[in-house]
Design a protein around this motif. Structure first.
Motif, mmCIF file in Angstrom:
data_model
loop_
_atom_site.group_PDB
_atom_site.id
_atom_site.type_symbol
_atom_site.label_atom_id
_atom_site.label_comp_id
_atom_site.label_asym_id
_atom_site.label_seq_id
_atom_site.Cartn_x
_atom_site.Cartn_y
_atom_site.Cartn_z
ATOM 1 N N ASP A 1 0.829 -1.208 0.000
ATOM 2 C CA ASP A 1 0.000 0.000 0.000
ATOM 3 C C ASP A 1 0.861 1.255 0.000
ATOM 4 O O ASP A 1 0.565 2.234 -0.700
ATOM 5 C CB ASP A 1 -0.924 -0.004 1.226
ATOM 6 C CG ASP A 1 -2.012 -1.078 1.141
ATOM 7 O OD1 ASP A 1 -2.249 -1.584 0.018
ATOM 8 O OD2 ASP A 1 -2.603 -1.408 2.183
ATOM 9 N N ASN B 1 2.449 1.709 -3.457
ATOM 10 C CA ASN B 1 1.471 2.227 -4.411
ATOM 11 C C ASN B 1 1.199 3.707 -4.160
ATOM 12 O O ASN B 1 1.052 4.499 -5.103
ATOM 13 C CB ASN B 1 0.172 1.433 -4.302
ATOM 14 C CG ASN B 1 0.302 0.010 -4.812
ATOM 15 O OD1 ASN B 1 1.183 -0.272 -5.631
ATOM 16 N ND2 ASN B 1 -0.537 -0.883 -4.337
ATOM 17 N N ALA B 2 1.150 4.085 -2.875
ATOM 18 C CA ALA B 2 0.901 5.485 -2.546
ATOM 19 C C ALA B 2 2.061 6.364 -2.990
ATOM 20 O O ALA B 2 1.862 7.456 -3.535
ATOM 21 C CB ALA B 2 0.672 5.635 -1.042
ATOM 22 N N ASP C 1 1.987 6.714 -6.744
ATOM 23 C CA ASP C 1 0.905 7.606 -7.163
ATOM 24 C C ASP C 1 1.281 9.069 -6.937
ATOM 25 O O ASP C 1 1.079 9.917 -7.820
ATOM 26 C CB ASP C 1 -0.365 7.266 -6.382
ATOM 27 C CG ASP C 1 -1.543 8.128 -6.799
ATOM 28 O OD1 ASP C 1 -1.937 8.057 -7.968
ATOM 29 O OD2 ASP C 1 -2.045 8.880 -5.951
#
Length: 345
Positions: free
Chosen positions: A92, A95-96, A99
């Motif tokens: 997570d 991915n953050a 992004d």
């Protein structure tokens, strides 16, 4: 006996006693305190501690229907149970981060365009991130309108980059962009580089070589130039100084033209090139006469240190010298360095 402790990751470490107790539990089908203490000659407190470690590592889990009985599970099951949540958190976070980086990097063109319009006096930007530099170079290549000037020092190009470079060059040439590149003479002896030059010159590019060139330079449309960032460690991948100030860019273009005029056309099919013995040895002699060591001579001429030392050994033998000092003295007395480069090639 070893003792268990928490590792830097926050998970308990498996010590020898706990590992042996786990092996006994697997044989017995359950964690039997009495049997394990007897088989391993452990005190009751040591057996209790081993149980605590194994439960913490999820290697012992309550039996379904009878929680008072602890049974061993496979290491893969224990690992999934123990680190699964941490792995999900890491994914997570990754991915953050990706992004956020993607969203911010999308503003890069807007940032530089805004700076250019807001403050024309600003001469350049220093970009230390090699990935961002490559992204900017790719963007400039795609929007190059009329001309790209390149200086590529260091001898032969790495073979792994040539397919992409060939495709990029041919795409620009098809758009009508004039492409001129300067290499060092030592690039001529490299077969992959010769093949690349043969293809791009056939498509309209112009390539020349010189014994020495300056640092790597890319100049797009005589409007923007990329220069390598100065780094303190040779193993560090440099970023780039992105120069937009018209006077500085014009100066760099004049430097390129000066080098270009003194360079030799790279014709891959020509049998004899400036990298033949006389030209290379003359360049080595000139640098040796300035006191450069083997490593610096090799770097300046874009060749390996091993190749450079082979040439130096041949020069020393030809001059009937027993040392570099005597070779330099013999050269100075003979006046060999007074001969112009083109007369030696």
């Amino acid at each position: 006996m070893g003792r268990s402790k928490d590792s830097a990751s926050g998970f308990a470490e498996l010590d020898d006693v706990s590992a042996s107790a786990y092996g006994q539990a697997v044989r017995l089908g359950m964690f039997d305190h009495a049997a394990i203490s007897e088989n391993l000659a452990l005190s009751p407190s040591e057996t209790v501690r081993a149980e605590r470690v194994l439960r913490h590592l999820r290697l012992l889990q309550p039996m379904p229907g009878d929680p008072s009985v602890l049974v061993p599970v496979g290491p893969d099951v224990a690992a999934a149970d123990l680190v699964g949540a941490a792995e999900r958190q890491i994914r997570d976070l990754q991915n953050a981060v990706t992004d956020v980086r993607t969203r911010l990097m999308s503003l890069t063109p807007l940032y530089f365009e805004g700076r250019r319009e807001r403050n024309r006096v600003e001469a350049f930007d220093l970009i230390s991130d090699p990935a961002l530099v490559q992204s900017m170079i790719d963007e400039r290549r795609q929007h190059c309108r009329s001309e790209l000037l390149i200086v590529q020092p260091g001898g032969p190009r790495p073979a792994e980059v040539l397919p992409a470079a060939r495709e990029s060059a041919q795409e620009m040439l098809e758009r009508g962009v004039r492409l001129r590149t300067l290499y060092q003479h030592t690039a001529r002896s490299d077969l992959p580089t010769r093949s690349y030059v043969r293809d791009v010159t056939a498509a309209g590019a112009e390539v020349r070589t010189a014994d020495e060139v300056i640092d790597r330079i890319f100049i797009y449309d005589r409007e923007i130039a990329f220069l390598p960032e100065r780094v303190d460690c040779q193993d560090q991948v440099p970023g780039a100084a992105v120069v937009r100030e018209p006077t500085l860019v014009s100066f760099l273009c004049n430097v390129f033209e000066y080098l270009w005029d003194g360079a030799t056309p790279f014709e891959p099919e020509t049998a004899r090139t400036p990298t033949t013995d006389s030209g290379v040895k003359h360049s080595i002699l000139r640098l040796m006469s300035k006191g450069y060591k083997d490593e610096m001579v090799a770097r300046r001429l874009g060749m390996s240190v091993r190749t450079c030392r082979r040439h130096i050994a041949e020069i020393t033998e030809e001059l009937e010298a027993t040392s570099r000092f005597q070779a330099g003295f013999n050269v100075a007395m003979s006046g060999m360095l007074d001969v112009r480069d083109h007369e030696l090639i």
